[in-house]
Design a protein around this motif. Structure first.
Motif, PDB file in Angstrom:
ATOM      1  N   PRO A 166       8.149 -24.436  -4.630  1.00 51.45           N
ATOM      2  CA  PRO A 166       8.967 -24.426  -6.052  1.00 51.45           C
ATOM      3  C   PRO A 166      10.525 -24.391  -5.594  1.00 51.45           C
ATOM      4  CG  PRO A 166       7.402 -22.800  -6.122  1.00 51.45           C
ATOM      5  CD  PRO A 166       7.082 -23.340  -4.762  1.00 51.45           C
ATOM      6  N   LEU A 167      10.959 -23.782  -4.752  1.00 51.76           N
ATOM      7  CA  LEU A 167      12.394 -23.780  -4.317  1.00 51.76           C
ATOM      8  C   LEU A 167      12.790 -25.238  -3.932  1.00 51.76           C
ATOM      9  CD1 LEU A 167      15.205 -22.650  -3.929  1.00 51.76           C
ATOM     10  CD2 LEU A 167      14.368 -22.015  -1.490  1.00 51.76           C
ATOM     11  N   LYS A 168      12.108 -25.853  -3.097  1.00 53.17           N
ATOM     12  CA  LYS A 168      12.446 -27.423  -2.878  1.00 53.17           C
ATOM     13  C   LYS A 168      12.324 -28.324  -3.979  1.00 53.17           C
ATOM     14  CE  LYS A 168      13.169 -30.419   0.350  1.00 53.17           C
ATOM     15  NZ  LYS A 168      14.240 -30.388   1.199  1.00 53.17           N
ATOM     16  N   LYS A 169      11.214 -27.960  -4.878  1.00 54.89           N
ATOM     17  CA  LYS A 169      11.612 -28.755  -6.199  1.00 54.89           C
ATOM     18  C   LYS A 169      12.614 -28.362  -7.112  1.00 54.89           C
ATOM     19  CE  LYS A 169       7.868 -30.463  -9.339  1.00 54.89           C
ATOM     20  NZ  LYS A 169       6.703 -30.337  -9.963  1.00 54.89           N
ATOM     21  N   LYS A 170      13.016 -27.172  -6.997  1.00 52.51           N
ATOM     22  CA  LYS A 170      14.017 -27.046  -7.808  1.00 52.51           C
ATOM     23  C   LYS A 170      15.499 -27.589  -7.250  1.00 52.51           C
ATOM     24  CE  LYS A 170      16.185 -22.981  -9.930  1.00 52.51           C
ATOM     25  NZ  LYS A 170      16.316 -21.640 -10.323  1.00 52.51           N
ATOM     26  N   LEU A 171      15.587 -27.507  -6.130  1.00 51.39           N
ATOM     27  CA  LEU A 171      16.638 -28.446  -5.473  1.00 51.39           C
ATOM     28  C   LEU A 171      16.546 -30.020  -5.652  1.00 51.39           C
ATOM     29  CD1 LEU A 171      16.655 -26.568  -1.884  1.00 51.39           C
ATOM     30  CD2 LEU A 171      18.086 -26.304  -3.963  1.00 51.39           C
ATOM     31  N   LEU A 172      15.644 -30.275  -6.048  1.00 49.73           N
ATOM     32  CA  LEU A 172      15.507 -31.813  -6.354  1.00 49.73           C
ATOM     33  C   LEU A 172      15.514 -32.091  -7.948  1.00 49.73           C
ATOM     34  CD1 LEU A 172      12.602 -32.961  -4.093  1.00 49.73           C
ATOM     35  CD2 LEU A 172      14.906 -33.537  -3.871  1.00 49.73           C
ATOM     36  N   GLN A 173      15.904 -30.986  -8.874  1.00 53.17           N
ATOM     37  CA  GLN A 173      15.853 -31.211  -9.982  1.00 53.17           C
ATOM     38  C   GLN A 173      16.876 -32.205 -10.699  1.00 53.17           C
ATOM     39  OE1 GLN A 173      13.650 -30.952 -12.612  1.00 53.17           O
ATOM     40  NE2 GLN A 173      12.409 -30.067 -10.951  1.00 53.17           N
ATOM     41  N   ARG A 174      18.127 -32.220  -9.902  1.00 52.09           N
ATOM     42  CA  ARG A 174      19.050 -33.099 -10.394  1.00 52.09           C
ATOM     43  C   ARG A 174      18.811 -34.352 -10.270  1.00 52.09           C
ATOM     44  NH1 ARG A 174      25.461 -32.232 -11.036  1.00 52.09           N
ATOM     45  NH2 ARG A 174      26.145 -34.446 -11.063  1.00 52.09           N
ATOM     46  N   LYS A 175      18.528 -34.667  -8.959  1.00 53.73           N
ATOM     47  CA  LYS A 175      18.052 -36.219  -8.573  1.00 53.73           C
ATOM     48  C   LYS A 175      16.704 -36.730  -9.579  1.00 53.73           C
ATOM     49  CE  LYS A 175      19.187 -35.980  -3.862  1.00 53.73           C
ATOM     50  NZ  LYS A 175      18.655 -36.033  -2.308  1.00 53.73           N
ATOM     51  N   LEU A 176      15.820 -35.749  -9.793  1.00 54.69           N
ATOM     52  CA  LEU A 176      14.826 -36.213 -10.750  1.00 54.69           C
ATOM     53  C   LEU A 176      15.102 -36.372 -11.984  1.00 54.69           C
ATOM     54  CD1 LEU A 176      12.181 -33.604  -9.605  1.00 54.69           C
ATOM     55  CD2 LEU A 176      12.129 -36.210  -9.020  1.00 54.69           C
ATOM     56  N   SER A 177      16.199 -35.661 -12.569  1.00 55.99           N
ATOM     57  CA  SER A 177      16.767 -35.878 -13.735  1.00 55.99           C
ATOM     58  C   SER A 177      17.588 -37.200 -13.740  1.00 55.99           C
ATOM     59  CB  SER A 177      17.787 -34.784 -14.006  1.00 55.99           C
ATOM     60  OG  SER A 177      18.568 -34.872 -15.413  1.00 55.99           O
ATOM     61  N   ASP A 178      18.258 -37.509 -12.943  1.00 57.33           N
ATOM     62  CA  ASP A 178      18.961 -38.570 -12.789  1.00 57.33           C
ATOM     63  C   ASP A 178      18.138 -39.800 -12.971  1.00 57.33           C
ATOM     64  OD1 ASP A 178      21.540 -37.598 -12.901  1.00 57.33           O
ATOM     65  OD2 ASP A 178      21.963 -37.818 -10.530  1.00 57.33           O
ATOM     66  N   ILE A 179      16.896 -39.710 -12.039  1.00 54.73           N
ATOM     67  CA  ILE A 179      15.990 -40.879 -12.164  1.00 54.73           C
ATOM     68  C   ILE A 179      15.452 -40.953 -13.421  1.00 54.73           C
ATOM     69  CG2 ILE A 179      13.451 -41.451 -11.192  1.00 54.73           C
ATOM     70  CD1 ILE A 179      14.350 -40.175  -8.685  1.00 54.73           C
ATOM     71  N   SER A 180      15.112 -40.083 -14.349  1.00 53.76           N
ATOM     72  CA  SER A 180      14.422 -40.066 -15.472  1.00 53.76           C
ATOM     73  C   SER A 180      15.361 -40.601 -16.637  1.00 53.76           C
ATOM     74  CB  SER A 180      13.748 -38.657 -16.069  1.00 53.76           C
ATOM     75  OG  SER A 180      14.656 -37.781 -16.122  1.00 53.76           O
ATOM     76  N   LYS A 181      16.867 -40.448 -16.533  1.00 44.60           N
ATOM     77  CA  LYS A 181      17.777 -41.063 -17.243  1.00 44.60           C
ATOM     78  C   LYS A 181      18.031 -42.285 -16.897  1.00 44.60           C
ATOM     79  CE  LYS A 181      19.807 -36.529 -18.112  1.00 44.60           C
ATOM     80  NZ  LYS A 181      20.618 -35.350 -17.670  1.00 44.60           N
ATOM     81  N   GLY A 182      17.456 -43.082 -15.939  1.00 39.74           N
ATOM     82  CA  GLY A 182      17.916 -44.332 -15.237  1.00 39.74           C
ATOM     83  C   GLY A 182      19.370 -44.236 -14.444  1.00 39.74           C
TER      84      GLY A 182
END
Length: 194
Positions: A166-182
């Protein structure tokens, strides 16, 4: 025809895909397009959900891993499955997983520019149909087994990041959000959530 890759956040990536039969419309063309898309994006596997189709179909080309190297990777690790395989899997079902889980740095065309060490069993046995709907039960190991498990997860609505703590995934949230926003630049066509 090169198809756009569904980006992280597209609902199709979280659906459990449906079995198909030989009457699936334009299946031969879809498989050809998926091979072309895979080659264009320099991937080693591609599942139908990644091209916005919620069906149990994926392609694996682990032979690409071995094309430019010996059986040993840069760390001296030997992959027992060289020279790899190039196969179509339809309505696949993994029936057995064996061996020690081992880490490998995985990435995904739907989640570009993120790579993480993921642990998976070293051997799998899988039932599937090929592109001619002939049934097979095969056992794969090494890097081929890993790619199959990664693509199989796609038809089960799972992504490699689901294996992260969970902590590792949380640290990736911003990058994941950027991907989903294009908000990402890649050298292949992508489709983003609306």
């Amino acid at each position: 025809m090169i198809l756009p890759i569904a980006a992280y956040g597209m609902p199709v990536l979280r659906k459990v895909a449906k079995d198909i039969d030989s009457n699936y419309p334009d299946l031969k063309k879809l498989i050809e397009d998926m091979w072309e898309t895979l080659a264009e994006s320099h991937g080693v596997g591609l599942a139908a959900p990644q091209v916005n189709k919620d069906i149990r179909l994926f392609l694996v080309d682990s032979a690409l891993i071995f094309d430019n190297k010996d059986e040993d990777d840069e760390d001296g690790e030997t992959f027992p499955d060289a020279p790899g395989v190039k196969k179509v899997f339809i309505n696949a079902k993994i029936i057995d997983r064996k061996g020690e889980e081992w880490a490998y740095n995985e990435g995904c065309l739907s989640i570009p520019k993120i790579r993480e060490d993921i642990f998976r069993p070293e051997e799998i046995t899988i039932e599937y149909l090929d592109e001619n709907f002939a049934p097979h039960t095969d056992t794969f190991n090494g890097i081929t087994a890993r790619i199959i498990q990664h693509e199989y997860d796609h038809i089960e609505g799972k992504l490699f990041i689901d294996y992260l703590k969970p902590l590792k995934k949380k640290l990736l949230q911003r990058k994941l959000s950027d991907i989903s926003k294009g908000n990402i630049s890649v050298d292949y066509k992508m489709q983003f959530p609306k």
